[in-house]
Write a protein that holds these residues in place. Sequence first.
Motif, PDB file in Angstrom:
ATOM      1  N   SER A  92       0.796  -1.197   0.074  1.00 13.46           N
ATOM      2  CA  SER A  92       0.093  -0.006   0.026  1.00 13.46           C
ATOM      3  C   SER A  92       0.880   1.389   0.158  1.00 13.46           C
ATOM      4  O   SER A  92       0.393   2.328  -0.603  1.00 13.46           O
ATOM      5  N   ALA A  93       2.073   1.338   0.680  1.00 10.25           N
ATOM      6  CA  ALA A  93       2.995   2.388   0.597  1.00 10.25           C
ATOM      7  C   ALA A  93       3.599   2.498  -0.710  1.00 10.25           C
ATOM      8  O   ALA A  93       3.893   3.793  -0.985  1.00 10.25           O
ATOM      9  N   LEU A  94       3.860   1.364  -1.359  1.00 11.82           N
ATOM     10  CA  LEU A  94       4.748   1.387  -2.702  1.00 11.82           C
ATOM     11  C   LEU A  94       3.796   0.813  -3.746  1.00 11.82           C
ATOM     12  O   LEU A  94       4.105  -0.155  -4.155  1.00 11.82           O
ATOM     13  N   PRO A  95       2.615   1.519  -4.115  1.00  9.25           N
ATOM     14  CA  PRO A  95       1.747   0.700  -5.138  1.00  9.25           C
ATOM     15  C   PRO A  95       2.235   0.831  -6.424  1.00  9.25           C
ATOM     16  O   PRO A  95       1.682   1.682  -7.454  1.00  9.25           O
ATOM     17  N   VAL A  96       3.338   0.237  -6.698  1.00 11.90           N
ATOM     18  CA  VAL A  96       3.900   0.300  -7.988  1.00 11.90           C
ATOM     19  C   VAL A  96       4.133  -0.915  -8.863  1.00 11.90           C
ATOM     20  O   VAL A  96       3.902  -2.019  -8.029  1.00 11.90           O
ATOM     21  N   ALA A  97       4.081  -1.123 -10.131  1.00 16.13           N
ATOM     22  CA  ALA A  97       3.919  -2.392 -10.709  1.00 16.13           C
ATOM     23  C   ALA A  97       5.372  -2.906 -10.724  1.00 16.13           C
ATOM     24  O   ALA A  97       6.532  -2.523 -10.590  1.00 16.13           O
ATOM     25  N   GLY A  98       5.268  -4.159 -10.288  1.00 15.17           N
ATOM     26  CA  GLY A  98       6.780  -4.849 -10.022  1.00 15.17           C
ATOM     27  C   GLY A  98       6.510  -5.750  -8.779  1.00 15.17           C
ATOM     28  O   GLY A  98       7.414  -6.695  -8.820  1.00 15.17           O
ATOM     29  N   GLY A  99       5.638  -5.402  -7.810  1.00 13.03           N
ATOM     30  CA  GLY A  99       5.586  -6.037  -6.656  1.00 13.03           C
ATOM     31  C   GLY A  99       6.916  -6.072  -5.817  1.00 13.03           C
ATOM     32  O   GLY A  99       7.479  -5.170  -5.650  1.00 13.03           O
ATOM     33  N   ILE A 100       7.186  -7.216  -5.446  1.00  7.48           N
ATOM     34  CA  ILE A 100       8.376  -7.439  -4.425  1.00  7.48           C
ATOM     35  C   ILE A 100       9.666  -6.966  -4.910  1.00  7.48           C
ATOM     36  O   ILE A 100      10.603  -6.670  -4.325  1.00  7.48           O
ATOM     37  N   TYR A 101       9.841  -7.211  -6.305  1.00 11.58           N
ATOM     38  CA  TYR A 101      11.179  -6.734  -6.809  1.00 11.58           C
ATOM     39  C   TYR A 101      11.256  -5.087  -6.774  1.00 11.58           C
ATOM     40  O   TYR A 101      12.239  -4.682  -6.199  1.00 11.58           O
ATOM     41  N   LYS A 102      10.125  -4.362  -6.834  1.00 12.69           N
ATOM     42  CA  LYS A 102      10.086  -3.014  -6.641  1.00 12.69           C
ATOM     43  C   LYS A 102      10.355  -2.663  -5.145  1.00 12.69           C
ATOM     44  O   LYS A 102      10.890  -1.722  -4.656  1.00 12.69           O
ATOM     45  N   TYR A 103       9.645  -3.420  -4.021  1.00 19.21           N
ATOM     46  CA  TYR A 103       9.893  -3.151  -2.862  1.00 19.21           C
ATOM     47  C   TYR A 103      11.359  -3.220  -2.328  1.00 19.21           C
ATOM     48  O   TYR A 103      11.830  -2.446  -1.730  1.00 19.21           O
ATOM     49  N   ILE A 104      11.905  -4.321  -2.799  1.00 17.57           N
ATOM     50  CA  ILE A 104      13.310  -4.491  -2.481  1.00 17.57           C
ATOM     51  C   ILE A 104      13.974  -3.540  -3.196  1.00 17.57           C
ATOM     52  O   ILE A 104      15.172  -3.064  -2.412  1.00 17.57           O
ATOM     53  N   GLU A 105      13.730  -3.206  -4.354  1.00 20.86           N
ATOM     54  CA  GLU A 105      14.674  -2.178  -5.050  1.00 20.86           C
ATOM     55  C   GLU A 105      14.659  -0.731  -4.259  1.00 20.86           C
ATOM     56  O   GLU A 105      15.662  -0.034  -4.013  1.00 20.86           O
ATOM     57  N   TYR A 106      13.405  -0.260  -3.916  1.00 21.67           N
ATOM     58  CA  TYR A 106      13.030   0.977  -3.140  1.00 21.67           C
ATOM     59  C   TYR A 106      13.617   0.861  -1.810  1.00 21.67           C
ATOM     60  O   TYR A 106      14.300   2.030  -1.665  1.00 21.67           O
ATOM     61  N   ILE A 107      13.749   0.050  -1.277  1.00 17.50           N
ATOM     62  CA  ILE A 107      14.320  -0.147   0.152  1.00 17.50           C
ATOM     63  C   ILE A 107      15.816  -0.313   0.128  1.00 17.50           C
ATOM     64  O   ILE A 107      16.760   0.302   0.820  1.00 17.50           O
ATOM     65  N   TYR A 108      16.251  -1.336  -0.806  1.00 18.83           N
ATOM     66  CA  TYR A 108      17.617  -1.633  -0.708  1.00 18.83           C
ATOM     67  C   TYR A 108      18.764  -1.444  -1.658  1.00 18.83           C
ATOM     68  O   TYR A 108      19.599  -1.540  -1.637  1.00 18.83           O
ATOM     69  N   GLY A 109      17.888  -0.828  -2.868  1.00 13.68           N
ATOM     70  CA  GLY A 109      18.827  -0.833  -4.063  1.00 13.68           C
ATOM     71  C   GLY A 109      18.610  -1.701  -4.943  1.00 13.68           C
ATOM     72  O   GLY A 109      18.091  -2.605  -5.149  1.00 13.68           O
ATOM     73  N   LYS A 110      19.420  -1.390  -6.585  1.00 12.82           N
ATOM     74  CA  LYS A 110      19.077  -2.195  -7.489  1.00 12.82           C
ATOM     75  C   LYS A 110      19.939  -3.673  -7.401  1.00 12.82           C
ATOM     76  O   LYS A 110      19.244  -4.642  -7.659  1.00 12.82           O
ATOM     77  N   VAL A 111      20.989  -3.767  -6.731  1.00 11.84           N
ATOM     78  CA  VAL A 111      21.777  -4.885  -6.632  1.00 11.84           C
ATOM     79  C   VAL A 111      20.934  -6.016  -5.903  1.00 11.84           C
ATOM     80  O   VAL A 111      20.541  -7.117  -6.302  1.00 11.84           O
TER      81      VAL A 111
END
Length: 449
Positions: free
Chosen positions: A72-91
């Motif tokens: 709900s806080a990160l309502p973007v396409a991509g699901g858990i991939y985008k959550y991990i990227e937003y919080i921890y970065g691309k790698v």
Amino acid sequence: MNNESDKFSLKRDLGFFPALSTVMGLVIGGGVFFKISSVTAATGSASLTIFVWILAGFITINAGLTVAELASALPVAGGIYKYIEYIYGKVPAFLLAWAQSVIYYPAGISALSIIFATQVLNLCNLPQTWQIPIAISLAIFLYLVNLLGAKVGGRIQSIALIAKLIPIIVIIVVGIFTPSAHPVSLFPITSGSHPDFWSSMGGGLLATMFAFDGWMNVGNLAGEMKKPEKDLAKSIIVGLFFITAIYVLISFVFIKELPFHLIPGNQNAASEAAIKIFGDIGGKIVTIGILVSVFGSVNGYTMTGPRVSYVLGVDDEIVFSKFFAKLTKNTRVPANAGFIQTIIAIVMIFMGSFDYLTDMLVFVMWIFSIMMFIGVFILRRNEPELERPYKISFYPIPPLVALLGGSYIIISTLFRQPGLAFMGIGITLLGLPVYYIHYLNKKRNKNNI
């Protein structure tokens, strides 16, 4: 974040009951019929078997609630991939996508193809030598079917959803009221002849989690609900509670109908229990329903898996990006990504058993699940003003329960099945050189322009 949220904003038209049915549809799969053999092998007793199913449900409910806040806080396409990227970065996000592409989806396809073939052999009295050819044929057939388009794959899923519910309901309703020749003792909770209770419970938990596979996607409902702050938690709790009850009851029926010592390692336990309840003909009909359910589960992995490497290709985040980003001309399906996924699945069919493959995919994905649970704490601390249509009630208890449960699964697996654990970690870390080789090539090409 706002621009991306607007770009990928979803229509909010789901109420409580549609969300509830979606939760149950996402999570219930073919694993419930076949993980009973590995759960009982790990636990060593009927009482601990039933207990780990209940405990797995409790952990999964808290995990689903935790990921729902992220969704709900990160309502973007991509699901858990985008959550991990937003919080921890691309790698770390790339490693998740890599693990999904080379472990999670191919292992799911190969494991369930193996179990499908095992049930066909049992149903048709075919020799064991047919197992691998049947499993490979199923994986290839469903890859080819999905080239016809997402609509065809979606229709298979709709049929399979009904098919998997029918044998579950029939087995539970009839099995509960059938006189038992094997009384089931639920207390005291022990590990039977196994000397280490905690290790047995950890092994049982790892095995049950494949049947709950799909819970990670439950949180994605947040962006499509009319009132997520009111209905999301309710739909997750009620949905996963009913799923847990279904799994506990069907496991109880299996243990009740078959002598306990005949269940561990027996991948035909579900069909044998059905034959005991309904007789030869009725049992075979139920087994056919189970086969359709497994067929649908394999199709689900086959249909959704290629989208991960396809997105990496579109974003130019992986070697041979153009190859993975290529779609079929008419049906717009990521055929190349699906082809590579099918090749990896076929290799895994030759290399692993159903339980080994499913345990590995659960172990690896729970590592990233733990990162998501920690991510909730990080966002609460670093971005307290971030809009959250759904916030976890009784915070921090649900994420702590999910974190402790996930950590227990990971740590007990490292001690109980170190070879499997390090194989999963090693394959995941192989993504690092793949990422950096491509990153350096992109940088070099950019400098040469």
